[in-house]
Design a protein around this motif. Structure first.
Motif, short mmCIF file in Angstrom:
data_model
loop_
_atom_site.label_atom_id
_atom_site.label_comp_id
_atom_site.label_asym_id
_atom_site.label_seq_id
_atom_site.Cartn_x
_atom_site.Cartn_y
_atom_site.Cartn_z
N HIS A 1 0.83 -1.22 0.00
CA HIS A 1 0.00 0.00 0.00
C HIS A 1 0.86 1.26 0.00
CE1 HIS A 1 -3.57 -2.36 2.03
NE2 HIS A 1 -2.98 -3.04 1.08
N ARG A 2 2.00 1.21 -0.68
CA ARG A 2 2.90 2.35 -0.77
C ARG A 2 3.16 2.65 -2.25
NH1 ARG A 2 4.56 -0.70 3.73
NH2 ARG A 2 5.13 0.50 5.59
N LEU B 1 1.97 -0.83 -6.62
CA LEU B 1 0.58 -0.42 -6.84
C LEU B 1 -0.03 0.09 -5.53
CD1 LEU B 1 -0.57 -3.48 -8.99
CD2 LEU B 1 0.43 -1.32 -9.77
N GLY B 2 -1.00 0.98 -5.66
CA GLY B 2 -1.69 1.50 -4.50
C GLY B 2 -2.92 0.68 -4.15
N GLY C 1 -9.35 4.76 -6.02
CA GLY C 1 -8.82 3.71 -6.87
C GLY C 1 -7.37 3.99 -7.22
N SER C 2 -6.64 2.96 -7.58
CA SER C 2 -5.25 3.11 -7.99
C SER C 2 -5.02 2.18 -9.17
CB SER C 2 -4.30 2.74 -6.84
OG SER C 2 -2.95 2.81 -7.25
N VAL C 3 -4.42 2.71 -10.23
CA VAL C 3 -4.21 1.90 -11.43
C VAL C 3 -2.87 2.24 -12.06
CG1 VAL C 3 -5.47 3.56 -12.87
CG2 VAL C 3 -5.18 1.22 -13.67
N LEU C 4 -2.19 1.21 -12.53
CA LEU C 4 -0.96 1.38 -13.30
C LEU C 4 -1.30 1.13 -14.76
CD1 LEU C 4 2.19 1.66 -13.52
CD2 LEU C 4 2.25 -0.85 -13.34
N LEU D 1 1.40 5.61 -13.07
CA LEU D 1 0.74 5.13 -11.85
C LEU D 1 -0.13 6.27 -11.34
CD1 LEU D 1 0.46 2.95 -9.65
CD2 LEU D 1 2.48 3.95 -8.53
N GLU D 2 -1.45 6.08 -11.38
CA GLU D 2 -2.36 7.16 -11.10
C GLU D 2 -3.52 6.70 -10.21
OE1 GLU D 2 -1.64 9.67 -15.25
OE2 GLU D 2 -3.37 8.32 -15.09
#
Length: 243
Positions: A202-203, A221-222, A228-231, A240-241
Motif C-alpha cells: 500500500h505504498r 501499486l496503491g 482507486g489506484s491503477v498502473l 501510476l495514477e
C-alpha cells in the motif's frame, strides 16, 4: 495500446462504494485495455469458492463480462484471497497466474507478484504465510463448514490488526511491513529481469534502482481504501495514477 494493473482492492460488503468504483472501472476504462492484471487482495477475505457473498457474485459477473468482451483478465493470489480457486476463476473468466510470474509487456519482460514474499523482515507474517499456503492446510480448512471458515477469517483479520498495532507501538511498522531491499535485489537477480510490479505494501511509487550495474525499476501499486489506484503500461511508458 495499454495494459492495466491493479491490486489491494480489499472488496467486501462493508465498503460498497469501492465495489461500485471497481464495477465502473471494468465497464469503462478496462474495456479498452489490452489486458487487466489483478495482483492480489481483490477481496478483503476469501474463505472458499462456495462463499455465496453478493460481493463475490458481483465481481465474478463483471469480470466475466470484461473477459467475454475480449479483454484477458489475469489474477495473482494475495494474502487475503489466497484461497481463490479454479471454480471462481472459471466463473469470472480469469486466468490464475503463479506468484511470481514473468510477462512480456510490449517486448519488455516484467516480473509481477503480489509482493508479500518481499517483506521478509516480517518474520511472524512469513511463518503464517507458509502455514496457510500449505496444500494440506488448505485442504483441511476448505473441508470445514462455511461458518467456521468465516469465523477463522474474522479472527485472522483481528490478529493481523493486533500484529500491526504492536509493530506501530515499537516504531517498527514502516520498516517491517515494507519490502526488504536485499530480497528485492535477490529476486530481480534470480530472474534476470530489470522491472518488477507488485502490490501488498500500500505504498504506491515508482522506484528507480541500480542492481548489479543494471538500471532497474520497482513499481508498487496503491490500494483502493480511499480511492482507486491503477498502473497503465503502454509501449515505452508507465503511469501510476489514482481514480
Amino acid at each position: 495500446m495499454t495494459t492495466l494493473f491493479i491490486s489491494d482492492l480489499h472488496l467486501d460488503a462493508e465498503r460498497p462504494q469501492v465495489t461500485a468504483l471497481f464495477g465502473r472501472f471494468l465497464r469503462e476504462e478496462a474495456r479498452g485495455a489490452d489486458a487487466l492484471y489483478i495482483l492480489g487482495d481483490l477481496f478483503e477475505a476469501w474463505v472458499g469458492d462456495d462463499d455465496p457473498s453478493d460481493t463475490g457474485a458481483f465481481v465474478a459477473r463483471e469480470l466475466r463480462t470484461l473477459a467475454d468482451a475480449g479483454v484477458p483478465v489475469h489474477f495473482i493470489r494475495g494474502n487475503r484471497d489466497f484461497l481463490v480457486g479454479d471454480a471462481f476463476a472459471r466463473r469470472a473468466g480469469m486466468t490464475i497466474l503463479p506468484d511470481p510470474a514473468v510477462v512480456m509487456l510490449y517486448g519488455e519482460p516484467t516480473l509481477i507478484l503480489h509482493g508479500d514474499t518481499l517483506c521478509t523482515d516480517d518474520v511472524a507474517y512469513q511463518q503464517f504465510r507458509a502455514q496457510v499456503r500449505n496444500p494440506a492446510w488448505q485442504q483441511q480448512f476448505l473441508s470445514q463448514p462455511l461458518a467456521a471458515r468465516v469465523a477463522f477469517a474474522q479472527q485472522a483479520r483481528a490478529a493481523s490488526k493486533a500484529h500491526q498495532a504492536g509493530l506501530q507501538d515499537k516504531g517498527a511498522m514502516e520498516s517491517i511491513t515494507d519490502v526488504a531491499p536485499a530480497t528485492v535485489e535477490a529476486t530481480l537477480l534470480r530472474f534476470g529481469i530489470t522491472r518488477m510490479i507488485h502490490g501488498h505494501t500500500h505504498r504506491p511509487a515508482i522506484h528507480e534502482l541500480e542492481i548489479g550495474e543494471r538500471a532497474c525499476q520497482r513499481i508498487v501499486l496503491g490500494d483502493w481504501y480511499d480511492q482507486g489506484s491503477v498502473l497503465r503500461v503502454s509501449p515505452g511508458d508507465v503511469k501510476l495514477e489514482t481514480l
